[in-house]
Design a protein around this motif. Structure first.
Motif, short mmCIF file in Angstrom:
data_model
loop_
_atom_site.label_atom_id
_atom_site.label_comp_id
_atom_site.label_asym_id
_atom_site.label_seq_id
_atom_site.Cartn_x
_atom_site.Cartn_y
_atom_site.Cartn_z
N GLY A 133 51.18 48.76 34.77
CA GLY A 133 49.89 49.21 34.24
C GLY A 133 48.70 48.90 35.13
O GLY A 133 47.56 49.02 34.69
N LYS A 134 48.97 48.55 36.42
CA LYS A 134 47.86 48.22 37.33
C LYS A 134 46.86 49.35 37.46
O LYS A 134 45.66 49.15 37.36
CB LYS A 134 48.38 47.95 38.76
N ILE B 274 44.80 49.83 34.30
CA ILE B 274 43.83 48.74 34.09
C ILE B 274 42.70 48.84 35.12
O ILE B 274 41.52 48.71 34.78
CB ILE B 274 44.53 47.36 34.16
N VAL C 163 50.83 41.62 36.36
CA VAL C 163 50.77 42.38 35.10
C VAL C 163 52.17 42.83 34.68
O VAL C 163 52.89 43.44 35.48
CB VAL C 163 49.89 43.65 35.29
N PRO D 58 54.40 44.66 31.24
CA PRO D 58 54.34 45.21 29.88
C PRO D 58 54.98 44.20 28.91
O PRO D 58 55.59 43.23 29.36
CB PRO D 58 55.19 46.48 29.97
N ASN E 41 50.41 43.28 29.45
CA ASN E 41 49.68 44.52 29.15
C ASN E 41 50.32 45.21 27.95
O ASN E 41 51.08 46.15 28.09
CB ASN E 41 49.69 45.42 30.39
N ASP E 42 49.99 44.69 26.76
CA ASP E 42 50.50 45.28 25.53
C ASP E 42 49.46 46.29 25.08
O ASP E 42 49.58 47.49 25.33
CB ASP E 42 50.72 44.15 24.52
N LEU F 171 46.01 47.94 25.73
CA LEU F 171 45.20 48.12 26.94
C LEU F 171 43.82 47.46 26.81
O LEU F 171 43.35 46.78 27.73
CB LEU F 171 45.07 49.62 27.25
N ALA G 264 44.07 43.80 27.29
CA ALA G 264 44.39 43.47 28.69
C ALA G 264 43.14 43.57 29.56
O ALA G 264 42.86 42.68 30.37
CB ALA G 264 45.49 44.39 29.20
#
Ligand code: ADP
Ligand code: 5GP
Length: 232
Positions: free
Chosen positions: A9-10, A13, A117, A119, A168-169, A171, A174
């Motif tokens: 999820g970089k 984010i 990061v 998930p 990163n659950d 967003l 996070a």
């Protein structure tokens, strides 16, 4: 700096940070030899370079760090980082684990913050990669193999390279956590997360979190291999 297994999820984010706080965060656009995915624009997602061009610029010392990932070259351009820093903003880097190590060396604590990061679970990681629909099943399998190695590496380097593990659950949560960490542990606004603030974990907790993640990822990868084998 954000490091994560592919699908962690970089990119998402980093995009949110720029949209929400453009006066605080600037993004360093990396260079790569991989082909653009649909919707990725040259100069925005990446500077897409041919291999000879990448190598020429590498020889010329234009990269702060550069590495090979899944058969393609990726690198952070010094000019990108310097441009953002000159504007007085924090520079957000989206790098894999080798790059994270190199940038950490160039910008030791407290000049940089390095977040790994992940998930909430390996299953979610695989689901998100599938949903992104940017890789073939074979490429997906390859990235999951690399992800396992990356999480292992990060686990060994907690405290040395990595300051925090960020789950990163949701967003929104996070992004708030990244802002809070960068602003020196202050609440990024909103609050109300109680004990669920993943960015506040102790190093031993982060190590065991990543150990569990690797174990489960190996088992998910094995199942995936079996089912891909069956469908051939
Ligand atoms: P990376 O840059 O680390 O490879 P991406 O940012 O491309 O990862 O995210 C992988 C996929 O997961 C994307 O399809 C993205 O939309 C989705 N995603 C990222 N963060 C979240 C989240 N918190 N909740 C749900 N989906 C997410
Ligand atoms: P993707 O092909 O999914 O965009 O990126 C593949 C991997 O390369 C990701 O782990 C991403 O963080 C990493 N990456 C992207 N840009 C750079 C960079 O400039 N340097 C390094 N070391 N890794 C990068």
């Amino acid at each position: 700096m954000l490091a994560a297994p592919s699908g962690g999820g970089k990119t998402t984010i980093a995009r949110e940070l720029r949209t929400r706080a453009p006066e605080t965060f600037g993004y360093s656009v990396s260079a790569t030899t991989r082909k653009a995915r649909p919707g990725e624009r040259d100069g925005e997602a990446y500077h897409f370079l041919t291999r000879p061009e990448f190598e020429r610029r590498r020889e010329a010392g234009e990269f702060l760090e550069a590495t090979e990932y899944a058969g393609e070259l990726y690198g952070t351009l010094r000019s990108e980082v310097e441009q953002v820093l000159r504007s007085g903003k924090h520079v957000v880097l989206d790098v894999e684990v080798t790059g994270a190590r190199q940038v950490r060396k160039a910008y030791p604590r407290p000049a940089s913050v390095v977040l790994f990061v992940i998930p909430p679970s390996p299953r979610v990681l695989i689901e998100r990669l599938r949903k992104r629909r940017t890789e073939s099943e074979a490429e997906l399998s390859r990235r999951i193999g690399i992800a396992t190695h990356e999480v292992e590496t990060a686990r060994r380097e907690i405290g040395d390279v990595y300051d925090r593990v960020l789950v990163n659950d949701d967003l929104e949560t996070a992004v708030r956590e990244v802002i809070a960490v960068v602003q020196g542990g202050r609440d990024g606004g909103g609050g109300g997360d109680g004990g669920r603030d993943a960015a506040q974990r102790a190093p031993a907790d982060m190590t065991s979190l990543l150990s569990d993640f690797v174990r489960q990822l190996r088992s998910e990868a094995a199942q995936l291999k079996q089912s891909t084998g069956r469908s051939r």
